[in-house]
Design a protein around this motif. Structure first.
Motif, PDB file in Angstrom:
ATOM      1  N   UNK A  32      20.525 -26.687 -19.172  1.00 32.05           N
ATOM      2  CA  UNK A  32      20.439 -26.237 -20.525  1.00 32.05           C
ATOM      3  C   UNK A  32      21.947 -25.874 -21.078  1.00 32.05           C
ATOM      4  N   UNK A  33      22.676 -25.219 -20.146  1.00 34.29           N
ATOM      5  CA  UNK A  33      24.195 -25.175 -20.580  1.00 34.29           C
ATOM      6  C   UNK A  33      24.978 -26.517 -20.945  1.00 34.29           C
ATOM      7  N   UNK A  34      24.720 -27.198 -19.915  1.00 30.74           N
ATOM      8  CA  UNK A  34      25.320 -28.679 -20.160  1.00 30.74           C
ATOM      9  C   UNK A  34      24.900 -29.371 -21.476  1.00 30.74           C
ATOM     10  N   UNK A  35      23.498 -29.256 -21.582  1.00 28.74           N
ATOM     11  CA  UNK A  35      23.055 -29.969 -22.921  1.00 28.74           C
ATOM     12  C   UNK A  35      23.545 -29.287 -24.051  1.00 28.74           C
ATOM     13  N   UNK A  36      23.514 -28.301 -23.840  1.00 34.82           N
ATOM     14  CA  UNK A  36      23.952 -27.091 -24.998  1.00 34.82           C
ATOM     15  C   UNK A  36      25.558 -27.915 -25.497  1.00 34.82           C
ATOM     16  N   UNK A  37      26.217 -27.703 -24.634  1.00 32.48           N
ATOM     17  CA  UNK A  37      27.686 -28.121 -24.638  1.00 32.48           C
ATOM     18  C   UNK A  37      27.903 -29.512 -25.154  1.00 32.48           C
ATOM     19  N   UNK A  38      26.961 -30.399 -24.595  1.00 28.37           N
ATOM     20  CA  UNK A  38      27.154 -31.751 -25.139  1.00 28.37           C
ATOM     21  C   UNK A  38      26.342 -32.139 -26.829  1.00 28.37           C
ATOM     22  N   UNK A  39      25.609 -31.182 -27.002  1.00 34.18           N
ATOM     23  CA  UNK A  39      25.058 -31.223 -28.446  1.00 34.18           C
ATOM     24  C   UNK A  39      26.028 -30.829 -29.207  1.00 34.18           C
ATOM     25  N   UNK A  40      26.896 -29.634 -29.098  1.00 28.70           N
ATOM     26  CA  UNK A  40      27.709 -28.868 -29.881  1.00 28.70           C
ATOM     27  C   UNK A  40      28.811 -29.892 -29.960  1.00 28.70           C
ATOM     28  N   UNK A  41      29.576 -30.656 -28.963  1.00 27.15           N
ATOM     29  CA  UNK A  41      30.291 -31.762 -28.980  1.00 27.15           C
ATOM     30  C   UNK A  41      30.177 -32.777 -29.861  1.00 27.15           C
ATOM     31  N   UNK A  42      28.829 -33.341 -29.649  1.00 27.87           N
ATOM     32  CA  UNK A  42      28.490 -34.434 -30.350  1.00 27.87           C
ATOM     33  C   UNK A  42      28.216 -34.356 -31.853  1.00 27.87           C
ATOM     34  N   UNK A  63      19.160 -35.627 -28.114  1.00 27.20           N
ATOM     35  CA  UNK A  63      19.247 -35.303 -26.678  1.00 27.20           C
ATOM     36  C   UNK A  63      18.010 -34.405 -26.285  1.00 27.20           C
ATOM     37  N   UNK A  64      17.242 -34.588 -25.275  1.00 30.43           N
ATOM     38  CA  UNK A  64      15.961 -33.820 -25.039  1.00 30.43           C
ATOM     39  C   UNK A  64      16.388 -32.355 -24.459  1.00 30.43           C
ATOM     40  N   UNK A  65      15.699 -31.610 -24.649  1.00 32.49           N
ATOM     41  CA  UNK A  65      16.057 -30.243 -24.182  1.00 32.49           C
ATOM     42  C   UNK A  65      15.234 -30.130 -22.725  1.00 32.49           C
ATOM     43  N   UNK A  66      16.119 -29.770 -21.768  1.00 33.82           N
ATOM     44  CA  UNK A  66      15.472 -29.746 -20.146  1.00 33.82           C
ATOM     45  C   UNK A  66      14.348 -28.883 -20.072  1.00 33.82           C
ATOM     46  N   UNK A  67      13.455 -28.987 -19.279  1.00 30.32           N
ATOM     47  CA  UNK A  67      12.326 -28.184 -19.074  1.00 30.32           C
ATOM     48  C   UNK A  67      12.724 -26.660 -18.516  1.00 30.32           C
ATOM     49  N   UNK A  68      12.074 -25.539 -18.934  1.00 37.81           N
ATOM     50  CA  UNK A  68      12.430 -24.279 -18.537  1.00 37.81           C
ATOM     51  C   UNK A  68      11.862 -24.204 -17.216  1.00 37.81           C
ATOM     52  N   UNK A  69      12.553 -23.307 -16.427  1.00 38.03           N
ATOM     53  CA  UNK A  69      12.430 -23.067 -15.074  1.00 38.03           C
ATOM     54  C   UNK A  69      12.325 -21.545 -14.978  1.00 38.03           C
TER      55      UNK A  69
END
Length: 609
Positions: free
Chosen positions: A20-30, A1-7
């Protein structure tokens, strides 16, 4: 999963956004999916050893705590589930409760057989409550009844007399929502709230039981469950009672976070890591917070990034048992491989809609970044000290320990030290205790502290009493300003000539700079003040090869006062701590003049009453 760009325009301190929070949650669950049982009823994660509840309970724990993360992820998206998390947990829910108690591949342990299952029942119930339209309401009646049957024993009295009462409350809240055992569930809510009321000491602080255990359980349990239950139930009366307590606690709690995002490593269950962000999110969710939306996100994102950037997950993306990476001394016997996933609570902010100011306002600095602070937490007997130049947080402990008596147990490094910081120690095992004042016995051992009895707090100071051994008591006080600390110990009743030792901060080679300087009661060499010795104190949660400064002295009568100056700073090439304060001792009264010219006086005899 690509990391979203920083803002960095929206989030100048962390760069992170909701994506970033949504991506991190998905990574931990996957990452946990490969460790699920055939029908997803258990998640058996790898680890160095099972918890004291056994492997099946650990499998349930892995399931329940990651389910809570999935629930927050999906509920936060109003049912959007791009990685199909909930269907797997729905299958697991059905398989786990079909014949609970069986020794097959998927069945859950009964809550009547394994008390740890009551803890996990709370995460199951909360997850079901959050995702009801997308999971519970789509289950068949038979499965719903089996799940309710598995949850019902949690409505009984808590088997552990501390924050565990709130697990039954959380189960009761869900059963009330779905119309199951509503009268009994209502009684459980009332009984649970009545019990924790016994431990509320005011100003937002609870003790975690009948002892004086003040730690992160205040934030991620004792406030979390009642306030979230009241919010989800739409119970205005309860929210009006418990919401202001949460607000008061957050007014103190926000000072416990370093500018680098680290929460203070103090107390137990620290492997839950960024669960420390749950209460700040909850305050924003319910409107009971002193923090602005931008400061809330800055705190929460900073904490999540702090751990992820320092190796909290292994190469497979699994949360480890530790602080940065794995760290065995931090792991309690009740902790299993799935325990770190209570960190899921830190994702509570996903329940806030994407257009909420907590996600759209620019980040704002934390108190540790804005100004130097010395702040007493009076009910707990704690004194927090922060410095804006380096963002470092220190906590001086004059009122907390989770043991009930001096004879009950050895000191717990997580509770018994006189001081803790976001970038040091504590030392563990056979290593000398950091931030400790002790008598030295004839065989070379050091006395323990045992429970600390608060002896008052005031502007810039806190004091306590403890009994290191029969017939001896020690009155201790810390006065702080900027990065300077005055540490005083009045030893009463010890035989003349008893050796004593004061230790300072345990720092690693890459860590901050510690100073410890004798002021009164410690010996001198040839008329010059003796330098402290340096003790090797081994690995801490900050890394290997820590070193700790120490001062040694001896008692000179029935009442001997020992005073030292200490400092911990990440500033480069700091000035000597003696440049920061001048201390004059008259009898048992301290007269301190800080570098900015302000003065404070503390009569230790008046604290020993």
């Amino acid at each position: 999963m690509p990391t979203p760009p920083e803002n960095r325009e929206l989030s100048p301190y962390t760069g992170w956004t909701r994506a970033h929070w949504e991506t991190t949650a998905d990574r931990l669950l996957l990452a946990v999916r490969p460790f699920a049982s055939p029908h997803h009823g258990l998640i058996d994660l790898p680890g160095p050893r099972p918890s004291w509840s056994g492997a099946r309970s650990d499998g349930l724990e892995g399931w329940a705590r990651t389910f809570l993360l999935a629930a927050l992820r999906v509920a936060g998206g109003q049912g959007a589930d791009p990685h199909d998390h909930l269907s797997r947990y729905a299958e697991g829910l059905t398989a786990g409760t079909a014949q609970p108690g069986r020794a097959d591949a998927d069945s859950w342990p009964l809550t009547t057989d394994t008390r740890q299952a009551i803890v996990e029942a709370a995460s199951v119930a909360l997850g079901l409550r959050l995702t009801r339209p997308w999971l519970w309401d789509r289950l068949d009646d038979r499965t719903r009844e089996r799940v309710a049957d598995w949850l019902r024993p949690a409505l009984g009295p808590s088997p552990v007399d501390n924050n565990w009462w709130l697990f039954g409350l959380t189960v009761a809240g869900f059963l009330q929502d779905v119309g199951a055992d509503t009268d009994r569930a209502a009684a459980t809510v009332d009984r649970s709230l009545a019990r924790i009321e016994d431990w509320y000491l005011g100003d937002g602080w609870y003790s975690d039981g009948d002892n004086r255990a003040f730690d992160h359980y205040n934030a991620w349990a004792l406030h979390f469950y009642p306030v979230l239950h009241a919010h989800l139930a739409g119970d205005r009366e309860l929210l009006d009672r418990y919401g202001p307590r949460l607000r008061a606690h957050l007014d103190d709690y926000v000072h416990l976070f370093d500018a680098d995002g680290a929460p203070l490593p103090y107390g137990r269950s620290l492997i839950y890591r960024f669960a420390a962000a749950a209460a700040p999110w909850l305050g924003t969710l319910t409107g009971h917070t002193p923090l602005t939306p931008g400061a809330t996100r800055r705190l929460a994102s900073g904490t999540l990034r702090y751990f992820l950037d320092r190796g909290a997950t292994d190469p497979n993306g699994l949360l480890t048992l530790g602080w940065h990476g794995p760290y065995a001394p931090l792991v309690q016997e009740y902790s299993g491989p799935g325990s770190p996933y209570w960190a899921s609570k830190g994702f509570l902010g996903l329940l806030l809609p994407a257009d909420h100011p907590a996600w759209t306002d620019p980040e704002e600095p934390l108190p540790a970044e804005r100004a130097d602070t010395v702040r007493p937490f009076a009910p707990a007997g704690l004194l927090v000290q922060t410095t804006a130049a380096d963002g470092l947080v220190r906590l001086h402990n004059h009122g907390s320990n989770h043991v009930g008596s001096a004879e009950a147990a050895e000191d717990d490094p997580g509770y018994a030290r006189h001081a803790y910081s976001t970038r040091t120690g504590p030392t563990t095992g056979p290593a000398p205790a950091d931030n400790h004042f002790a008598l030295l016995t004839e065989d070379g051992r050091t006395t323990t502290r045992g429970p600390a009895v608060p002896a008052g707090t005031g502007p810039g100071w806190a004091a306590s009493r403890h009994t290191p051994c029969p017939g001896v008591r020690i009155l201790s006080a810390t006065l702080a300003h900027g990065r300077a600390e005055v540490r005083a110990h009045l030893v009463l009743g010890a035989p003349e000539g008893t050796p004593v030792r004061q230790t300072g901060w345990a720092t690693t080679p890459e860590g901050p700079h510690a100073q410890l300087h004798p002021v009164h009661g410690y010996p001198t060499d040839r008329g010059a003040t003796a330098l402290p010795t340096e003790l090797p104190t081994g690995e801490t949660l900050q890394g290997p090869d820590s070193r700790t400064l120490a001062l040694h002295g001896t008692t000179s009568g029935p009442a001997t006062l020992f005073v030292a100056l200490a400092s911990l700073t990440a500033e480069p090439a700091p000035a000597p701590v003696t440049d920061l304060a001048a201390v004059r001792v008259a009898g048992h009264t301290l007269h301190v003049t800080w570098r900015n010219g302000t003065t404070v006086e503390l009569d230790l005899d008046a604290r020993d009453r």
